[in-house]
Every structure is written in structure tokens, then in C-alpha cells.
Motif scaffolding. Structure first.
Motif, PDB file in Angstrom:
ATOM      1  N   UNK A  14      13.065  -2.125  14.491  1.00  0.00           N
ATOM      2  CA  UNK A  14      14.194  -1.968  13.576  1.00  0.00           C
ATOM      3  C   UNK A  14      15.036  -3.247  13.500  1.00  0.00           C
ATOM      4  N   UNK A  15      15.109  -3.990  14.616  1.00  0.00           N
ATOM      5  CA  UNK A  15      15.904  -5.207  14.630  1.00  0.00           C
ATOM      6  C   UNK A  15      15.378  -6.294  13.721  1.00  0.00           C
ATOM      7  N   UNK A  16      14.112  -6.208  13.347  1.00  0.00           N
ATOM      8  CA  UNK A  16      13.501  -7.202  12.464  1.00  0.00           C
ATOM      9  C   UNK A  16      13.942  -7.007  11.013  1.00  0.00           C
ATOM     10  N   UNK A  17      14.349  -5.794  10.668  1.00  0.00           N
ATOM     11  CA  UNK A  17      14.561  -5.424   9.263  1.00  0.00           C
ATOM     12  C   UNK A  17      15.659  -6.230   8.577  1.00  0.00           C
ATOM     13  N   UNK A  18      16.782  -6.439   9.249  1.00  0.00           N
ATOM     14  CA  UNK A  18      17.918  -7.084   8.583  1.00  0.00           C
ATOM     15  C   UNK A  18      17.554  -8.474   8.078  1.00  0.00           C
ATOM     16  N   UNK A  19      16.775  -9.217   8.852  1.00  0.00           N
ATOM     17  CA  UNK A  19      16.357 -10.549   8.422  1.00  0.00           C
ATOM     18  C   UNK A  19      15.460 -10.473   7.201  1.00  0.00           C
ATOM     19  N   UNK A  20      14.525  -9.533   7.192  1.00  0.00           N
ATOM     20  CA  UNK A  20      13.623  -9.389   6.045  1.00  0.00           C
ATOM     21  C   UNK A  20      14.392  -8.966   4.805  1.00  0.00           C
ATOM     22  N   UNK A  21      15.354  -8.065   4.971  1.00  0.00           N
ATOM     23  CA  UNK A  21      16.141  -7.593   3.819  1.00  0.00           C
ATOM     24  C   UNK A  21      16.964  -8.724   3.223  1.00  0.00           C
ATOM     25  N   UNK A  22      17.572  -9.561   4.077  1.00  0.00           N
ATOM     26  CA  UNK A  22      18.341 -10.705   3.581  1.00  0.00           C
ATOM     27  C   UNK A  22      17.448 -11.634   2.769  1.00  0.00           C
ATOM     28  N   UNK A  23      16.238 -11.871   3.250  1.00  0.00           N
ATOM     29  CA  UNK A  23      15.295 -12.721   2.517  1.00  0.00           C
ATOM     30  C   UNK A  23      14.900 -12.091   1.185  1.00  0.00           C
ATOM     31  N   UNK A  24      14.705 -10.768   1.180  1.00  0.00           N
ATOM     32  CA  UNK A  24      14.331 -10.073  -0.048  1.00  0.00           C
ATOM     33  C   UNK A  24      15.461 -10.105  -1.074  1.00  0.00           C
ATOM     34  N   UNK A  25      16.694  -9.866  -0.615  1.00  0.00           N
ATOM     35  CA  UNK A  25      17.839  -9.947  -1.521  1.00  0.00           C
ATOM     36  C   UNK A  25      18.001 -11.361  -2.064  1.00  0.00           C
ATOM     37  N   UNK A  26      17.655 -12.353  -1.240  1.00  0.00           N
ATOM     38  CA  UNK A  26      17.740 -13.742  -1.687  1.00  0.00           C
ATOM     39  C   UNK A  26      16.791 -14.044  -2.828  1.00  0.00           C
ATOM     40  N   UNK A  27      15.710 -13.253  -2.927  1.00  0.00           N
ATOM     41  CA  UNK A  27      14.761 -13.420  -4.031  1.00  0.00           C
ATOM     42  C   UNK A  27      15.134 -12.578  -5.247  1.00  0.00           C
ATOM     43  N   UNK A  28      16.247 -11.856  -5.159  1.00  0.00           N
ATOM     44  CA  UNK A  28      16.740 -11.113  -6.318  1.00  0.00           C
ATOM     45  C   UNK A  28      16.313  -9.665  -6.406  1.00  0.00           C
ATOM     46  N   UNK A  29      15.677  -9.130  -5.395  1.00  0.00           N
ATOM     47  CA  UNK A  29      15.233  -7.736  -5.436  1.00  0.00           C
ATOM     48  C   UNK A  29      16.401  -6.793  -5.164  1.00  0.00           C
ATOM     49  N   UNK A  30      16.318  -5.583  -5.732  1.00  0.00           N
ATOM     50  CA  UNK A  30      17.390  -4.608  -5.666  1.00  0.00           C
ATOM     51  C   UNK A  30      17.146  -3.582  -4.562  1.00  0.00           C
ATOM     52  N   UNK A  31      18.188  -2.768  -4.303  1.00  0.00           N
ATOM     53  CA  UNK A  31      18.156  -1.800  -3.216  1.00  0.00           C
ATOM     54  C   UNK A  31      16.982  -0.838  -3.350  1.00  0.00           C
ATOM     55  N   UNK A  32      16.816  -0.212  -4.507  1.00  0.00           N
ATOM     56  CA  UNK A  32      15.748   0.757  -4.705  1.00  0.00           C
ATOM     57  C   UNK A  32      14.370   0.146  -4.557  1.00  0.00           C
ATOM     58  N   UNK A  33      14.213  -1.086  -4.992  1.00  0.00           N
ATOM     59  CA  UNK A  33      12.923  -1.766  -4.876  1.00  0.00           C
ATOM     60  C   UNK A  33      12.591  -2.079  -3.426  1.00  0.00           C
ATOM     61  N   UNK A  34      13.584  -2.523  -2.684  1.00  0.00           N
ATOM     62  CA  UNK A  34      13.368  -2.886  -1.278  1.00  0.00           C
ATOM     63  C   UNK A  34      13.030  -1.653  -0.448  1.00  0.00           C
ATOM     64  N   UNK A  35      13.862  -0.615  -0.553  1.00  0.00           N
ATOM     65  CA  UNK A  35      13.631   0.595   0.238  1.00  0.00           C
ATOM     66  C   UNK A  35      12.398   1.337  -0.250  1.00  0.00           C
ATOM     67  N   UNK A  36      12.160   1.331  -1.563  1.00  0.00           N
ATOM     68  CA  UNK A  36      11.001   2.022  -2.114  1.00  0.00           C
ATOM     69  C   UNK A  36       9.683   1.439  -1.628  1.00  0.00           C
ATOM     70  N   UNK A  37       9.553   0.102  -1.688  1.00  0.00           N
ATOM     71  CA  UNK A  37       8.318  -0.520  -1.201  1.00  0.00           C
ATOM     72  C   UNK A  37       8.189  -0.386   0.317  1.00  0.00           C
ATOM     73  N   UNK A  38       9.313  -0.401   1.009  1.00  0.00           N
ATOM     74  CA  UNK A  38       9.281  -0.214   2.462  1.00  0.00           C
ATOM     75  C   UNK A  38       8.656   1.117   2.828  1.00  0.00           C
ATOM     76  N   UNK A  39       9.136   2.201   2.218  1.00  0.00           N
ATOM     77  CA  UNK A  39       8.633   3.521   2.559  1.00  0.00           C
ATOM     78  C   UNK A  39       7.237   3.761   1.990  1.00  0.00           C
ATOM     79  N   UNK A  40       6.917   3.154   0.849  1.00  0.00           N
ATOM     80  CA  UNK A  40       5.591   3.324   0.261  1.00  0.00           C
ATOM     81  C   UNK A  40       4.519   2.732   1.179  1.00  0.00           C
ATOM     82  N   UNK A 211      12.200   8.004  -4.025  1.00  0.00           N
ATOM     83  CA  UNK A 211      11.646   7.947  -5.370  1.00  0.00           C
ATOM     84  C   UNK A 211      12.414   8.854  -6.336  1.00  0.00           C
ATOM     85  N   UNK A 212      13.015   9.924  -5.810  1.00  0.00           N
ATOM     86  CA  UNK A 212      13.862  10.778  -6.660  1.00  0.00           C
ATOM     87  C   UNK A 212      15.164  10.051  -7.009  1.00  0.00           C
ATOM     88  N   UNK A 213      15.750   9.394  -6.019  1.00  0.00           N
ATOM     89  CA  UNK A 213      17.013   8.685  -6.242  1.00  0.00           C
ATOM     90  C   UNK A 213      16.819   7.387  -7.022  1.00  0.00           C
TER      91      UNK A 213
END
Length: 315
Positions: A14-40, A211-213
Motif C-alpha cells: 500500500x505504501x507504494x501507491x501514493x508515489x504511483x498516483x502522483x506520477x499518474x496525476x502528473x500525466x493528466x489522468x483523472x480519479x476515475x481512470x486511476x482507480x478504475x484501471x487499478x481495480x480492473x 465502474x458504477x460511480x
């Protein structure tokens, strides 16, 4: 020890996630896209593990029948009521990610981490209330170490009197509540079923909720086949696959209180990666906080080992 390590490694993931999320947001991806691909991706990995486990069980059952007819032990089968229960138990995983990632839009990451880590005392409180027993002195001392170390490691003391938006604080606290619920239910939801099957159904429940939200438009607009796929795979591996599987293995054997304490390993890992990968400044005071958290994680087990050795000597 292997069950303690299972929960500890899950928390480190779990501690690895925050760094990956910061990098993903830096590329312009949105909340639903980040969490959606994570769970998929996490869901796909979980079901592959469940399929592998199913094949192994069938081979073992077949071999047992050949060796001694009628003596093989058949594992319990899931009914739909149990599947729905596991899917419901998996929703806190998705909710935690959504609330925590969204809180980062309103408050600094250091404060968001502090709010999320309130799950340590929340887990102990729920355990104490449910079992109607007061936490012992060792547990209270450990929580004090974790809380103090968390404050220092997050750098909140050095920020001064910065004003924060209340919505961000509320979202961070709700993320802590959701994470606490996940720790509680991960060990209690259909514990008789193999952890691989339990994890697969729990992650499926979280995926459906996300995916519902946030309808998965990235599946058809071509966005998935860019860097989002890499970020989603890493987030799915370290956030939606490894922790639920290891928590499902370890939590039923070591209890929710100890699981909540071991879950604090997420913080020092997040701080270290922020320094090494994101090149964020981490002060000496923050490193002291990291050391306190690590000591707080190890202290209960060190005390138990010392007590056992003393008991053997005096007996």
C-alpha cells in the motif's frame, strides 16, 4: 510469523501507491481512470490466482481419490449468498482509494497521510468495543508511538499554521474509516473459503462499485493503451491484488488489532519512495518520525519474544 509477514508485506505494498498516483496525476489522468484501471488489473490478477488455485485443488483431490477412495477432503463451495457478502466486504477497498485520492485535491499529502493513519486507533477501538475489553498497556504505548511518529513523518509540525479546506479533512477521515472497515471485514467475511477465492470476489465487488460511480470510458476511447495501462497495472498489483490476498491470509490468524498496527508500515515506505523517486525533500525530523513508526510496528513482537524467553528461563 508467516501470517505477520503476510500482513506486513500487504501494508508495504500500500505504501507504494501514493508515489504511483502522483506520477499518474502528473500525466493528466483523472480519479476515475486511476482507480478504475487499478481495480480492473487487480481483479484480473486475482481471478487468475483463483483459477490457478482451483486447478491445483482439483489435481490434489483427484490424486487423493486414487490413493484412497472416499477419504479425500473436499473444500467448501461458495454459494451466491457468500459471494455477495464477499463482494460487499470488498467495497471498502475501492471507497478508501476514492476518498484518499480525492482528498489530495484539497489538502497537502502530509495531512492526508495523517488523516488516513487514524485507522490505527480506530482499529483498536472497534476491537475493544466488539470484544468489550480495554486495550492493554503495550497496545496503548504502541499506538502512542505510531501516532507521534506519524505526526513527525508527515511533516505537519514544520508546516506552521496553514489553513486547510474542511472537505479535504472530511474526505481523509472517511478514508481512514473505510480502511478500518476493510481491515475488520477482510478477516471475518467467509473465513472458511480459500483466500484466493475470497480476494477475487472482494476485488470484484470494489470494481463494480467504481465502474458504477465512474463509467469506464477509458476502455473504449483508447486511453487505456497508453501509459494508463502501466500505471493501472502497478496500482492493481500493489493496491488491489497483493494486499487483499495477503490480508485474507494473515488477518484471521493474528487479529484485527495487530493487523491495524502492522498496517502502519505503509507510512515509512511512502516517505522513502517520495524521497527516492519523486525527489521530495524529507527533513531529519520526518526521518525520526519514520524510525518511531518502524519501532512502533516492531515493539509488540519484540516484547512478546522477550517475555517468552523470560518465561522459559524462570519456569
Amino acid at each position: 510469523m508467516k501470517y505477520l509477514l503476510s500482513v506486513l508485506i500487504g501494508a508495504i505494498s500500500y505504501g507504494v501507491l501514493s508515489t504511483i498516483v502522483v506520477l499518474a496525476y502528473g500525466e493528466g489522468y483523472q480519479l476515475g481512470e486511476v482507480v478504475g484501471t487499478q481495480l480492473l488489473t487487480g481483479c484480473i490478477l486475482a481471478w487468475l490466482l483463483a483459477l490457478y488455485t482451483k486447478v491445483r485443488e482439483r489435481r490434489k483431490e483427484s490424486n487423493n481419490k486414487v490413493q484412497s477412495a472416499g477419504s479425500s477432503k473436499v473444500s467448501p463451495k461458495l454459494v451466491w449468498k457468500q459471494r455477495l457478502l464477499l463482494m460487499l466486504a470488498g467495497t471498502p477497498t475501492a471507497i478508501t482509494g476514492l476518498l484518499y485520492y480525492q482528498s489530495l485535491r484539497y489538502i497537502p499529502a502530509s495531512l492526508a497521510i495523517i488523516l488516513l493513519f487514524q485507522f490505527t486507533w480506530m482499529s483498536v477501538l472497534i476491537q475493544a468495543v466488539s470484544k468489550r475489553q480495554r486495550p492493554n498497556g503495550i497496545m496503548i504505548f504502541t499506538l502512542v508511538l505510531l501516532f507521534g511518529g506519524t505526526i513527525l513523518a508527515a511533516g505537519i509540525i514544520e508546516q506552521g499554521g496553514t489553513e486547510y479546506q474542511m472537505i479535504g479533512i472530511v474526505l481523509g477521515l472517511l478514508a481512514a474509516v473505510s480502511y478500518t472497515l476493510f481491515i475488520q471485514v477482510s478477516g471475518k467475511a467467509v473465513p472458511s473459503i480459500h483466500p484466493a477465492y475470497r480476494s477475487a470476489w472482494m476485488i470484484t465487488g470494489g470494481l463494480i462499485l467504481v465502474f458504477v460511480l465512474f463509467p469506464p470510458h477509458f476502455l473504449i476511447n483508447g486511453l487505456l493503451w497508453g501509459q494508463l495501462l502501466l500505471f493501472g497495472f502497478l496500482l492493481g498489483l500493489f493496491g488491489a491484488f497483493i494486499p487483499p490476498v495477503l490480508f485474507a491470509i494473515g488477518v484471521p490468524h493474528i487479529g484485527e488489532s495487530m493487523s491495524g498496527i502492522l498496517g502502519a508500515a505503509e507510512l515509512p515506505v511512502a516517505v522513502m519512495l517520495s524521497s527516492l523517486v519523486l525527489h521530495e525533500h524529507v527533513s531529519a525530523l520526518q526521518w525520526v518520525g519514520v524510525a518511531l513508526v518502524l519501532f512502533g510496528i516492531m515493539f509488540p513482537e519484540i516484547y512478546k519474544l522477550k517475555w517468552r524467553k523470560t518465561g522459559r528461563i524462570t519456569s
